[in-house]
Design an enzyme around this catalytic site. Sequence first.
Site, PDB file in Angstrom:
ATOM      1  N   ASP A  11       1.791 -15.751   6.543  1.00 21.68           N
ATOM      2  CA  ASP A  11       1.042 -17.106   6.039  1.00 21.68           C
ATOM      3  C   ASP A  11       1.364 -17.656   4.663  1.00 21.68           C
ATOM      4  OD1 ASP A  11       0.793 -17.747   8.613  1.00 21.68           O
ATOM      5  OD2 ASP A  11      -1.676 -17.621   8.054  1.00 21.68           O
ATOM      6  N   HIS A  27      12.770  -2.202   2.772  1.00 25.34           N
ATOM      7  CA  HIS A  27      12.269  -1.201   3.280  1.00 25.34           C
ATOM      8  C   HIS A  27      12.936  -0.014   2.770  1.00 25.34           C
ATOM      9  CE1 HIS A  27       9.116  -3.205   5.573  1.00 25.34           C
ATOM     10  NE2 HIS A  27      10.223  -3.677   5.583  1.00 25.34           N
ATOM     11  N   ILE A  28      12.604   1.378   2.348  1.00 23.47           N
ATOM     12  CA  ILE A  28      12.759   2.173   2.475  1.00 23.47           C
ATOM     13  C   ILE A  28      13.582   2.823   3.043  1.00 23.47           C
ATOM     14  CG2 ILE A  28      12.543   4.140   0.916  1.00 23.47           C
ATOM     15  CD1 ILE A  28       9.947   2.555  -1.312  1.00 23.47           C
ATOM     16  N   SER A  29      12.451   3.254   3.814  1.00 18.85           N
ATOM     17  CA  SER A  29      13.678   4.248   4.591  1.00 18.85           C
ATOM     18  C   SER A  29      13.915   2.748   5.762  1.00 18.85           C
ATOM     19  CB  SER A  29      11.858   4.772   5.540  1.00 18.85           C
ATOM     20  OG  SER A  29      10.909   3.478   6.260  1.00 18.85           O
ATOM     21  N   PRO A  32       1.226  -1.334   0.121  1.00 22.96           N
ATOM     22  CA  PRO A  32       0.229   0.399  -0.395  1.00 22.96           C
ATOM     23  C   PRO A  32       0.197   1.048   0.020  1.00 22.96           C
ATOM     24  CG  PRO A  32      -0.710  -1.927   1.432  1.00 22.96           C
ATOM     25  CD  PRO A  32       0.894  -1.988   1.286  1.00 22.96           C
ATOM     26  N   ASN A  33      -0.020   1.969  -0.709  1.00 22.48           N
ATOM     27  CA  ASN A  33       0.426   3.986  -0.694  1.00 22.48           C
ATOM     28  C   ASN A  33       1.821   3.608  -1.770  1.00 22.48           C
ATOM     29  OD1 ASN A  33      -1.085   4.981   0.283  1.00 22.48           O
ATOM     30  ND2 ASN A  33      -0.774   3.443   2.425  1.00 22.48           N
ATOM     31  N   TYR A  45      11.413   9.238   1.338  1.00 22.88           N
ATOM     32  CA  TYR A  45      10.815   7.987   0.337  1.00 22.88           C
ATOM     33  C   TYR A  45      11.515   8.008  -0.268  1.00 22.88           C
ATOM     34  CZ  TYR A  45       7.695   5.902   3.771  1.00 22.88           C
ATOM     35  OH  TYR A  45       6.991   5.261   4.707  1.00 22.88           O
ATOM     36  N   GLU A  97      12.994  -9.235   2.171  1.00 22.34           N
ATOM     37  CA  GLU A  97      12.428  -8.118   2.365  1.00 22.34           C
ATOM     38  C   GLU A  97      12.183  -6.236   2.690  1.00 22.34           C
ATOM     39  OE1 GLU A  97      10.930  -8.622   6.387  1.00 22.34           O
ATOM     40  OE2 GLU A  97       9.254  -6.657   6.814  1.00 22.34           O
ATOM     41  N   ARG A 138       5.085  12.102  -3.592  1.00 15.48           N
ATOM     42  CA  ARG A 138       5.349  13.018  -2.093  1.00 15.48           C
ATOM     43  C   ARG A 138       6.459  12.447  -1.169  1.00 15.48           C
ATOM     44  NH1 ARG A 138      -0.621  13.556   1.007  1.00 15.48           N
ATOM     45  NH2 ARG A 138       1.240  15.095   1.984  1.00 15.48           N
ATOM     46  N   ARG A 165      12.276   4.572  13.061  1.00 12.22           N
ATOM     47  CA  ARG A 165      11.155   5.740  12.923  1.00 12.22           C
ATOM     48  C   ARG A 165      10.120   5.089  14.483  1.00 12.22           C
ATOM     49  NH1 ARG A 165       8.604   4.904   6.951  1.00 12.22           N
ATOM     50  NH2 ARG A 165       7.379   6.697   7.615  1.00 12.22           N
ATOM     51  N   HIS A 200       3.359  -4.660   9.187  1.00 13.73           N
ATOM     52  CA  HIS A 200       4.024  -4.091  10.650  1.00 13.73           C
ATOM     53  C   HIS A 200       2.262  -5.231  10.790  1.00 13.73           C
ATOM     54  CE1 HIS A 200       6.744  -1.523   9.815  1.00 13.73           C
ATOM     55  NE2 HIS A 200       5.354  -0.870   8.882  1.00 13.73           N
ATOM     56  N   ASN A 252       8.313  -5.708  -0.533  1.00 13.78           N
ATOM     57  CA  ASN A 252       7.804  -4.502   0.185  1.00 13.78           C
ATOM     58  C   ASN A 252       6.761  -4.031   0.460  1.00 13.78           C
ATOM     59  OD1 ASN A 252       7.639  -1.670   1.888  1.00 13.78           O
ATOM     60  ND2 ASN A 252       9.300  -0.113   0.524  1.00 13.78           N
ATOM     61  N   ALA A 310       2.763  -0.338   5.189  1.00 11.13           N
ATOM     62  CA  ALA A 310       2.283  -0.571   6.181  1.00 11.13           C
ATOM     63  C   ALA A 310       2.012  -2.820   6.345  1.00 11.13           C
ATOM     64  CB  ALA A 310       1.408   0.256   6.362  1.00 11.13           C
ATOM     65  N   ARG A 348       6.482   0.393  13.827  1.00 10.83           N
ATOM     66  CA  ARG A 348       7.561   0.078  12.467  1.00 10.83           C
ATOM     67  C   ARG A 348       8.273  -0.671  12.904  1.00 10.83           C
ATOM     68  NH1 ARG A 348       5.219   3.522   8.345  1.00 10.83           N
ATOM     69  NH2 ARG A 348       4.964   5.534   9.623  1.00 10.83           N
TER      70      ARG A 348
HETATM   71  O1  CA2 Z   1      10.216   2.276   4.362  1.00  6.94           O
HETATM   72  C1  CA2 Z   1       9.059   1.686   3.833  1.00  6.94           C
HETATM   73  O2  CA2 Z   1       9.497   0.904   2.614  1.00  6.94           O
HETATM   74  C2  CA2 Z   1       7.867   1.295   4.451  1.00  6.94           C
HETATM   75  O3  CA2 Z   1       7.387  -0.206   4.152  1.00  6.94           O
HETATM   76  C3  CA2 Z   1       7.070   2.282   3.269  1.00  6.94           C
HETATM   77  C4  CA2 Z   1       5.774   2.234   3.534  1.00  6.94           C
HETATM   78  C5  CA2 Z   1       5.821   2.101   5.308  1.00  6.94           C
HETATM   79  O4  CA2 Z   1       4.516   2.198   6.214  1.00  6.94           O
HETATM   80  C6  CA2 Z   1       6.603   1.074   5.917  1.00  6.94           C
HETATM   81  O5  CA2 Z   1       6.546   1.136   7.434  1.00  6.94           O
HETATM   82  C7  CA2 Z   1       7.814   1.173   5.795  1.00  6.94           C
HETATM   83  C8  CA2 Z   1       4.871   3.522   3.273  1.00  6.94           C
HETATM   84  C9  CA2 Z   1       4.876   3.690   1.705  1.00  6.94           C
HETATM   85  C10 CA2 Z   1       4.897   4.469   1.827  1.00  6.94           C
HETATM   86  O6  CA2 Z   1       4.984   5.360   0.564  1.00  6.94           O
HETATM   87  C11 CA2 Z   1       4.639   6.099   0.473  1.00  6.94           C
HETATM   88  C12 CA2 Z   1       5.250   6.941  -0.714  1.00  6.94           C
HETATM   89  C13 CA2 Z   1       5.415   8.228  -0.965  1.00  6.94           C
HETATM   90  C14 CA2 Z   1       4.912   9.018  -0.575  1.00  6.94           C
HETATM   91  C15 CA2 Z   1       4.112   9.031   0.614  1.00  6.94           C
HETATM   92  C16 CA2 Z   1       4.086   7.758   0.434  1.00  6.94           C
END
Ligand code: CA2
Length: 146
Positions: free
Chosen positions: A88, A101-103, A11-12, A24, A99, A19, A108, A81, A75, A78, A112
Amino acid sequence: MTHAIHILNGPNLNLLGKRQPEIYGPLTLADVEARCAALAGELRLRTKFLQSNWEGQLVDWIHEARDAAAGIVINPGALSHTSVAILDALNAFDGPVIEVHISNIHKREAFRHHSFVSQRAQAVIAGCGTDGYPIALRHMATLVGQ
Ligand code: CA2
């Protein structure tokens, strides 16, 4: 034989590059897909790059990978978590899972810090920005013996 690696995004992540670049980075998901496709050629891998905002869609794609992919890079966003369903599904996949994660999720918010997916993953890459995807792909090439 050319191994197929499925790269799944939760998601997202479709908002990448549009954004919150301070968290990110500047690249869009299409940019990341293009980088992965170029590297896959070098590594003699085939990649399928997918994103969904829906948990069930990700579960379905993991099931599809059972017959179609040698490894999964994921990836889960969210859902890392929260999702026992994704854990599963990954447990029903026989190949390696990495796995990404960009961040750096450990730097954080506390919610997370735990990922259900991490107990299934051979490797977890966090905090390398979008470079985490090509890093994962290179390691995946080693794991699948390419
Ligand atoms: O750091 C990551 O890759 C995450 O998986 C990104 C998820 C976050 O919920 C995880 O805790 C860590 C969120 C992805 C949202 O991506 C966006 C990118 C640009 C602008 C807004 C959201």
